[in-house]
Design an enzyme around this catalytic site. Structure first.
Site, PDB file in Angstrom:
ATOM      1  N   TYR A  42      12.527  -1.912  -2.992  1.00 22.14           N
ATOM      2  CA  TYR A  42      12.254  -0.486  -3.135  1.00 22.14           C
ATOM      3  C   TYR A  42      13.550   0.227  -3.503  1.00 22.14           C
ATOM      4  O   TYR A  42      14.648  -0.199  -3.116  1.00 22.14           O
ATOM      5  CB  TYR A  42      11.722   0.104  -1.828  1.00 22.14           C
ATOM      6  CG  TYR A  42      10.276  -0.201  -1.535  1.00 22.14           C
ATOM      7  CD1 TYR A  42       9.259   0.647  -1.964  1.00 22.14           C
ATOM      8  CD2 TYR A  42       9.923  -1.332  -0.795  1.00 22.14           C
ATOM      9  CE1 TYR A  42       7.931   0.384  -1.670  1.00 22.14           C
ATOM     10  CE2 TYR A  42       8.592  -1.608  -0.503  1.00 22.14           C
ATOM     11  CZ  TYR A  42       7.603  -0.748  -0.943  1.00 22.14           C
ATOM     12  OH  TYR A  42       6.287  -1.023  -0.655  1.00 22.14           O
ATOM     13  N   ARG A  69       0.855  -1.192   0.000  1.00 23.14           N
ATOM     14  CA  ARG A  69       0.000   0.000   0.000  1.00 23.14           C
ATOM     15  C   ARG A  69       0.891   1.241   0.000  1.00 23.14           C
ATOM     16  O   ARG A  69       1.181   1.809   1.057  1.00 23.14           O
ATOM     17  CB  ARG A  69      -0.934  -0.013   1.213  1.00 23.14           C
ATOM     18  CG  ARG A  69      -1.978  -1.125   1.158  1.00 23.14           C
ATOM     19  CD  ARG A  69      -2.942  -1.033   2.315  1.00 23.14           C
ATOM     20  NE  ARG A  69      -2.281  -1.260   3.606  1.00 23.14           N
ATOM     21  CZ  ARG A  69      -2.892  -1.188   4.774  1.00 23.14           C
ATOM     22  NH1 ARG A  69      -4.179  -0.871   4.838  1.00 23.14           N
ATOM     23  NH2 ARG A  69      -2.226  -1.415   5.896  1.00 23.14           N
ATOM     24  N   ARG A  90      11.838   4.911   3.686  1.00 22.38           N
ATOM     25  CA  ARG A  90      12.103   6.351   3.707  1.00 22.38           C
ATOM     26  C   ARG A  90      12.940   6.740   4.934  1.00 22.38           C
ATOM     27  O   ARG A  90      13.775   7.649   4.862  1.00 22.38           O
ATOM     28  CB  ARG A  90      10.785   7.119   3.675  1.00 22.38           C
ATOM     29  CG  ARG A  90      10.080   7.040   2.318  1.00 22.38           C
ATOM     30  CD  ARG A  90       8.647   7.545   2.392  1.00 22.38           C
ATOM     31  NE  ARG A  90       8.585   8.933   2.855  1.00 22.38           N
ATOM     32  CZ  ARG A  90       7.431   9.545   3.151  1.00 22.38           C
ATOM     33  NH1 ARG A  90       6.275   8.888   3.046  1.00 22.38           N
ATOM     34  NH2 ARG A  90       7.441  10.791   3.559  1.00 22.38           N
ATOM     35  N   ASP A 114       2.279   4.925  -0.134  1.00 18.75           N
ATOM     36  CA  ASP A 114       1.724   6.132   0.465  1.00 18.75           C
ATOM     37  C   ASP A 114       1.581   7.254  -0.555  1.00 18.75           C
ATOM     38  O   ASP A 114       2.025   7.137  -1.706  1.00 18.75           O
ATOM     39  CB  ASP A 114       2.612   6.604   1.617  1.00 18.75           C
ATOM     40  CG  ASP A 114       2.606   5.637   2.786  1.00 18.75           C
ATOM     41  OD1 ASP A 114       1.556   5.000   3.021  1.00 18.75           O
ATOM     42  OD2 ASP A 114       3.654   5.510   3.451  1.00 18.75           O
TER      43      ASP A 114
END
Length: 248
Positions: free
Chosen positions: A110, A50, A198, A52
């Protein structure tokens, strides 16, 4: 009924993330509207992650159960004809019965993208974090990143707002690579906590700018306290690059 696996790419700049939200544009919402137009069905999608608000994807994996008799090729063509131009269905393929894009994922990769040149980026400005404070030491960042590899409790790297049964995850690979003014932090793991990648990026920037040594990463993990880590890097630099599943 049949199960399908969709590979979807998107520019997340104008969206409030993957998951449908009231009164906000989302990737799932746009894809659901397109699916309804092409198949007449209201889909129940599963997704590998999911993402962001503002986060991008090169290969978001979406699972769906359908009664449609359209071929995968025609479904892809039809969906891309009605989707917004910043969302593209790259592939539609048959999936095993019961396929669930979230629970069946083995590993996700990622990539966090930075630009540390003296002038702001132009063509990729929506897809990188422009670090304005000078050149980052990518070699030191890579050494720091090695400390994240392995099975650890990553609670220090999790933002508030997520309820997970465990904060232990396994990072199988983390690399920091430079091409000119571009730095890519690529992370592969069996799962990620809320804002974990992040925060890894923001923490490694602390190392890259010389504020902390690479060895500090071990202290961050041991602290089990979010305040021990670096800042959460901006959303625009994050890209879901790929997802691995068990092969038949």
């Amino acid at each position: 009924m049949s199960f399908l696996k969709l590979t979807v790419a998107y520019d997340g700049t104008g969206y409030a993330g993957w998951q449908i939200q009231p009164a906000s544009p989302t990737i799932q919402g746009a894809l659901a509207q397109a699916w309804l137009r092409i198949t007449g069905e209201e889909p129940n999608f599963s997704a590998s992650g999911r993402t962001d608000a503002g986060v991008h994807a090169e290969a978001q994996i979406v699972g769906v159960e359908t009664q449609s008799t359209l071929s995968p090729w025609r479904l892809r063509k039809g969906l891309n004809a009605v989707l917004p131009e910043d969302i593209v269905v790259r592939l539609v393929e048959p999936a095993p019965t019961g396929f669930h894009a979230t629970y069946d994922a083995l590993r996700k990769t990622y990539r966090y993208q930075l630009h540390d040149g003296p002038a702001p980026p132009l063509f990729d400005r929506r897809y990188v974090w422009w670090w304005r404070a000078g050149r980052l030491d990518d070699l030191q960042m890579g050494q720091g990143g090695e400390r994240f590899v392995g099975r650890h409790d990553f609670v220090s790297l999790q933002s508030l707002g997520s309820d997970r049964s465990t904060t232990v995850r396994t990072i199988s690979n983390l690399s920091v690579t430079r091409t000119g003014d571009r730095l890519d932090i690529t992370v592969t793991g069996d799962g990620f906590l809320y804002n974990m990648v992040r925060t890894i990026a923001g923490t490694l920037v602390e190392v890259g700018r010389g504020s902390k040594p690479p060895e500090w990463i071990a202290e961050v993990l041991a602290a089990r306290d979010r305040s021990a880590a670096g800042p959460t890097a901006p959303a625009e630099g994050l890209v879901l690059a790929s997802v691995e599943y068990q092969t038949a």
